[in-house]
Design an enzyme around this catalytic site. Structure first.
Site, PDB file in Angstrom:
ATOM      1  CG  ASP A   1      -1.952   1.098   1.182  1.00 40.25           C
ATOM      2  OD1 ASP A   1      -3.039   0.856   0.646  1.00 40.25           O
ATOM      3  OD2 ASP A   1      -1.658   2.207   1.683  1.00 40.25           O
TER       4      ASP A   1
ATOM      5  CG  ASN B   1      -5.069  11.381  -5.421  1.00 37.44           C
ATOM      6  OD1 ASN B   1      -4.427  11.433  -6.467  1.00 37.44           O
ATOM      7  ND2 ASN B   1      -5.618  10.263  -4.989  1.00 37.44           N
TER       8      ASN B   1
ATOM      9  CG  HIS C   1      -7.885  12.987  -8.451  1.00 35.07           C
ATOM     10  ND1 HIS C   1      -7.994  11.938  -7.560  1.00 35.07           N
ATOM     11  CD2 HIS C   1      -8.668  13.978  -7.956  1.00 35.07           C
ATOM     12  CE1 HIS C   1      -8.822  12.268  -6.574  1.00 35.07           C
ATOM     13  NE2 HIS C   1      -9.246  13.502  -6.794  1.00 35.07           N
TER      14      HIS C   1
ATOM     15  CG  ASP D   1      -4.673   8.842 -12.381  1.00 33.53           C
ATOM     16  OD1 ASP D   1      -5.049   8.278 -11.337  1.00 33.53           O
ATOM     17  OD2 ASP D   1      -5.455   9.371 -13.198  1.00 33.53           O
TER      18      ASP D   1
ATOM     19  CD  GLU E   1      -4.537   4.139  -1.431  1.00 34.93           C
ATOM     20  OE1 GLU E   1      -4.708   4.508  -0.254  1.00 34.93           O
ATOM     21  OE2 GLU E   1      -5.432   4.142  -2.287  1.00 34.93           O
TER      22      GLU E   1
END
Length: 301
Positions: free
Chosen positions: A119, A127, A132, A136, A162
């Site tokens: 994680d 973000n 965002h 990405d 994530e």
């Protein structure tokens, strides 16, 4: 994402329809001539000749059109299946792939499979701070780093959000611990560039061993509990679940990645520190032995 049927499939359909219409029209003309001029049948040998040739050609055309149509449909089906099993952002397999492989691992031959859940730490902050699109880009960069941390026999997937998952075979606890440590260090060393900003992230890892008596969903739950402990203990850590409880783990001695890759003859004895179980009971510390063959004369400090 599904695409429209290919041009080859469309051309095949048009050719089949055109050929069918041509055959019907030609045979209709022949029947009209025969019905209105029955005495000319014997003089219309050419009509039957060309009707036979045209019919044969039409049959070949119909067969080829049908073949192209089937190929187009097969290609479209394969693409639909591939899309259903692939994460569109990273190109990795998705959760469906992971669960399929987990079922094989827990029901197949008795091999030492380990599930690692990875994680990205503080991903929400990326973000919220950079947008965002930056998030990405971080996911794509981390997925590329993970591709370089797995073997061809490992199953790497995006588990969701994530979070990533790796199903790997390891013969010992020391081996999977080394693998998890390598992943953690490489992600921490990765630089993600977005616009004019260089982003750095770390990750937390939880892992557990697959057992024949352990359902796939329970294995995921164990690894997830270990991951939860790693994140709760400050992030950028590894934790494991031994089937009864979770514990933080860390190696106090490591062989550098370069030596591990180029020196297959050094004996390494990492001291593995095991924390208390989540229920507070203590664990006995132990020392793991890993032997590597090395042809290089470079020293290890």
């Amino acid at each position: 994402m599904m695409r429209e049927p290919g041009r080859a499939s469309q051309l095949g359909n048009w050719a089949m329809h055109l050929t069918t219409s041509g055959v019907i029209a030609w045979m209709g003309l022949a029947l009209i001539l025969v019905s209105h001029h029955p005495k000319c049948v014997e003089d219309l040998g050419w009509l039957w000749y060309y009707t036979g040739i045209f019919g044969l050609t039409a049959g070949v055309g119909l067969s080829e059109a049908q073949r192209r149509r089937e190929l187009g449909q097969r290609a479209l089906l394969e693409e639909c299946v591939r899309d259903a099993l692939t994460d569109p952002l990273t190109g990795l397999g998705n959760r469906r792939v992971l669960h399929t492989e987990l079922e094989r691992a827990v029901t197949g031959p008795s091999e030492a499979y380990w599930l690692l859940l990875i994680d990205i730490d503080n991903f929400k902050d990326v973000n919220d701070t950079h947008g965002h699109q930056a998030g990405d880009q971080v996911l794509r960069t981390v997925s590329d780093t993970l591709r370089n941390c797995v073997r061809s026999s490992d199953v790497l997937t995006r588990f969701g959000g994530e979070e990533f998952a790796i199903l790997a075979r390891h013969s010992s606890f020391a081996s999977v611990l080394r693998h998890a440590g390598q992943i953690r260090h490489r992600i921490a060393a990765t630089r993600c560039r977005h616009c004019n900003v260089v982003l750095r992230v770390t990750c937390s890892i939880g892992f557990s061993r697959a057992e024949a008596s352990l359902p796939a969903t329970a294995l995921v739950e164990q690894a997830d509990q270990a991951l939860y402990l790693a994140k709760g203990a400050g992030r950028n850590r590894c934790a494991w679940h031994d089937g009864t409880g979770t514990a933080l783990v860390h190696a106090t001695a490591r062989i550098p990645d370069l030596v591990a890759q180029t020196c297959p003859s050094i004996t390494d004895r990492p001291q593995v520190s095991i924390g208390d179980r989540i229920d507070g009971t203590a664990r006995d510390p132990f020392e793991s032995l890993q032997r590597v063959e090395c042809s290089s004369t470079a020293g290890v400090s």
